[in-house]
Write an enzyme that holds these catalytic residues in place. Structure first.
Site, PDB file in Angstrom:
ATOM      1  N   ASP A  31      17.296   7.635 -70.615  1.00 46.12           N
ATOM      2  CA  ASP A  31      17.624   6.415 -71.366  1.00 46.12           C
ATOM      3  C   ASP A  31      17.203   6.490 -72.822  1.00 46.12           C
ATOM      4  OD1 ASP A  31      18.791   4.777 -69.310  1.00 46.12           O
ATOM      5  OD2 ASP A  31      16.812   4.841 -68.354  1.00 46.12           O
ATOM      6  N   LYS A  72      28.172  -3.263 -65.828  1.00 43.78           N
ATOM      7  CA  LYS A  72      28.881  -2.006 -66.116  1.00 43.78           C
ATOM      8  C   LYS A  72      30.304  -2.024 -65.562  1.00 43.78           C
ATOM      9  CE  LYS A  72      24.455   0.395 -66.297  1.00 43.78           C
ATOM     10  NZ  LYS A  72      23.793   1.663 -66.547  1.00 43.78           N
ATOM     11  N   LYS A  78       9.389  24.318 -83.604  1.00 41.07           N
ATOM     12  CA  LYS A  78       8.341  23.829 -82.699  1.00 41.07           C
ATOM     13  C   LYS A  78       7.262  23.063 -83.468  1.00 41.07           C
ATOM     14  CE  LYS A  78       4.957  25.041 -79.304  1.00 41.07           C
ATOM     15  NZ  LYS A  78       3.993  26.003 -78.862  1.00 41.07           N
ATOM     16  N   ASN A  82      14.777  12.684 -67.198  1.00 42.89           N
ATOM     17  CA  ASN A  82      14.571  11.884 -65.991  1.00 42.89           C
ATOM     18  C   ASN A  82      14.412  12.827 -64.818  1.00 42.89           C
ATOM     19  OD1 ASN A  82      14.967   9.525 -67.372  1.00 42.89           O
ATOM     20  ND2 ASN A  82      16.634   8.798 -66.068  1.00 42.89           N
TER      21      ASN A  82
HETATM   22  N1  CTP Z   1      23.782   5.486 -66.610  1.00 41.53           N
HETATM   23  C1  CTP Z   1      24.590   5.961 -67.625  1.00 41.53           C
HETATM   24  N2  CTP Z   1      24.085   6.071 -68.891  1.00 41.53           N
HETATM   25  C2  CTP Z   1      22.814   5.755 -69.172  1.00 41.53           C
HETATM   26  C3  CTP Z   1      21.975   5.280 -68.148  1.00 41.53           C
HETATM   27  C4  CTP Z   1      22.502   5.165 -66.862  1.00 41.53           C
HETATM   28  O1  CTP Z   1      25.764   6.258 -67.374  1.00 41.53           O
HETATM   29  N3  CTP Z   1      22.342   5.903 -70.402  1.00 41.53           N
HETATM   30  C5  CTP Z   1      24.349   5.331 -65.257  1.00 41.53           C
HETATM   31  C6  CTP Z   1      23.673   6.163 -64.177  1.00 41.53           C
HETATM   32  O2  CTP Z   1      24.346   7.398 -63.995  1.00 41.53           O
HETATM   33  C7  CTP Z   1      23.791   5.286 -62.943  1.00 41.53           C
HETATM   34  C8  CTP Z   1      23.815   3.863 -63.485  1.00 41.53           C
HETATM   35  O3  CTP Z   1      24.167   3.993 -64.870  1.00 41.53           O
HETATM   36  O4  CTP Z   1      25.013   5.501 -62.252  1.00 41.53           O
HETATM   37  C9  CTP Z   1      22.508   3.119 -63.368  1.00 41.53           C
HETATM   38  O5  CTP Z   1      21.473   3.894 -63.917  1.00 41.53           O
HETATM   39  P1  CTP Z   1      19.962   3.356 -63.933  1.00 41.53           P
HETATM   40  O6  CTP Z   1      19.121   4.383 -64.626  1.00 41.53           O
HETATM   41  O7  CTP Z   1      19.561   2.894 -62.561  1.00 41.53           O
HETATM   42  O8  CTP Z   1      20.101   2.043 -64.785  1.00 41.53           O
HETATM   43  P2  CTP Z   1      20.012   1.752 -66.299  1.00 41.53           P
HETATM   44  O9  CTP Z   1      21.318   1.153 -66.692  1.00 41.53           O
HETATM   45  O10 CTP Z   1      19.545   2.943 -67.077  1.00 41.53           O
HETATM   46  O11 CTP Z   1      18.936   0.597 -66.318  1.00 41.53           O
HETATM   47  P3  CTP Z   1      17.329   0.647 -66.129  1.00 41.53           P
HETATM   48  O12 CTP Z   1      16.876   2.055 -66.480  1.00 41.53           O
HETATM   49  O13 CTP Z   1      16.831  -0.360 -67.072  1.00 41.53           O
HETATM   50  O14 CTP Z   1      17.060   0.313 -64.697  1.00 41.53           O
END
Ligand code: CTP
Length: 400
Positions: A274, A335, A284, A205
């Site tokens: 994600d 959450k 590789k 990301n």
């Molecule tokens: N987060 C986490 N673990 C993940 C994804 C996100 O702990 N696998 C945490 C991030 O650090 C942030 C919060 O959840 O504090 C929201 O992250 P975000 O990426 O905005 O949301 P997602 O839950 O991943 O949802 P989406 O990508 O569908 O918007």
């Protein structure tokens, strides 16, 4: 700086490191302080007062007899006296209270905090008189930063190099910051996580880590015990923060869960990837070996922490394209968070790699607070204020 503007008196003495004090003055001003420079005559042999005057916009003070009461008034106004670099001569004189120049007089009339950054040859530093002076000054509450070990201006190696400018600035700002978070143990995550496709490619990301680092820095300045768990970033190490570097989401999850029992608050600013390749390759892959990549979801760390929350304060971030309050509210609920910090990454000054952010803070009661463009360190302090407010309320509730 977190509360009202602070006045710093910067004493510069006759060491080759005197030129670095220009950067110290500039960076303290960047932190919001007002800086007045006092030089010894020896310091003027290394660098001209004009350089400091250009940087601070104020006249540099050198002579004891430049004004009838300058030796009293200047220190009255100062919240902090920082002497950087401080020579062996200055340190020994301070210990004995010798006031044969303006700086020596100011040291005697200054009643606030004093921070000293020594700089000298390593044999001078090790001399019993200097060591004794440092010990005695420490006993009377003076704080020392450095010196560090390395190559010295004289060509010798040893302990005597002035501490890094960043460490000196951090020590000065920390000395001026009220310790309202000293009872807190805060776990902060920052940066991206990376999920390898093969040894040279990965899925990740976008994240510079700057927001999470700012939270960790601000919390440490305010006296919290801080652990920062971060994915790969190119930011300098923070002072007074335990740093745990990780790469994958699973490593970040393990690091967070291991330290969760001791934490009173968790602030997850990390941009966790994600998705990870369903099957990574240990060698590789040639470009013709990949046409599509099967993915699996990574663990939702914050959701897991939310399920084990206990009495901890839990704060998450929601980086969205557009000010999507509803989506942020859903994340807060799903959450089990106390607060979610929403930032629209498409807004000017709120994107990646910048030192500013524009956030909306939403709490569990649905209260929405919108903030203008602010420095990330200011946003960090606002988040910590809200955290402290919730923790204090919970404590009061428990006491009833
Ligand atoms: N987060 C986490 N673990 C993940 C994804 C996100 O702990 N696998 C945490 C991030 O650090 C942030 C919060 O959840 O504090 C929201 O992250 P975000 O990426 O905005 O949301 P997602 O839950 O991943 O949802 P989406 O990508 O569908 O918007």
């Amino acid at each position: 700086m977190h509360d009202k503007q602070k006045n710093i008196l910067l004493g510069v003495t006759g060491s080759i490191a005197a030129y670095k004090a220009v950067d110290i003055a500039r960076r303290l001003m960047d932190e919001g302080a007002s800086v007045r420079v006092v030089m010894t005559h020896a310091a003027c042999k290394f660098i001209t007062p004009l350089t400091f005057e250009a940087v601070t916009g104020s006249p540099v003070l050198i002579d004891l007899f430049s004004g009838p009461f300058s030796h009293i008034n200047l220190s009255k106004e100062a919240d902090l006296l920082l002497i950087a670099p401080a020579t062996a001569n200055t340190i020994n004189k301070l210990r004995c209270g010798i006031a044969d120049d303006l700086l020596g007089n100011l040291c005697l009339t200054h009643e606030g905090r004093t921070v000293i950054a020594p700089a000298m040859n390593h044999r001078m530093y090790r001399h019993p008189t200097v060591q004794d002076s440092i010990k005695e000054l420490k006993k009377s509450g003076v704080q020392f930063i450095g010196p560090s070990t390395g190559s010295l201006a004289c060509g010798e190696e040893g302990e005597g190099r002035m501490a890094d400018v960043s460490a000196i600035v951090e020590a000065a700002v920390t000395a001026l910051t009220p310790k309202d978070l000293s009872r807190h143990n805060i776990l902060v995550t920052a940066g991206p996580t990376i999920e390898p496709i093969d040894p040279v490619r990965y899925i990740s990301n976008r994240s510079s880590g700057k927001m999470g680092f700012a939270v960790a820095r601000a919390a440490a300045r305010r006296g919290a015990t801080v652990t920062l768990i971060s994915g790969p970033v190119s930011l300098p190490q923070l002072e007074n923060v335990t740093f745990i570097p990780v790469k994958r989401a699973s490593e970040m999850e393990a690091a967070v869960l291991k330290r969760l029992p001791k934490a009173t608050a968790v602030i997850m600013a990390a941009a966790v990837a994600d998705f990870a390749p369903a099957a990574g390759s240990s060698s590789k892959l040639g470009k013709d070996d990949i046409s599509t990549i099967a993915l699996r979801k990574t663990p939702d760390i914050l959701k897991k922490v939310g399920s084990k929350k206990g009495k901890r304060i839990l704060i998450g971030f929601a980086a969205e394209t557009g000010r999507d309050v509803e989506s942020a509210k859903n994340k807060l609920k799903q959450k089990n968070l106390d607060i979610i910090v929403l930032n629209d990454v498409t807004q000017k000054g709120a994107g990646f790699d910048v030192d500013t952010n524009v956030v909306t803070i939403i709490d569990g009661k649905g209260k929405i607070a919108e903030y203008p463009l602010l420095k990330k360190i200011e946003v960090a302090n606002i988040i910590l204020d809200r955290m402290l407010e919730l923790a204090t309320k919970a404590q009061r509730h428990k006491g009833r």
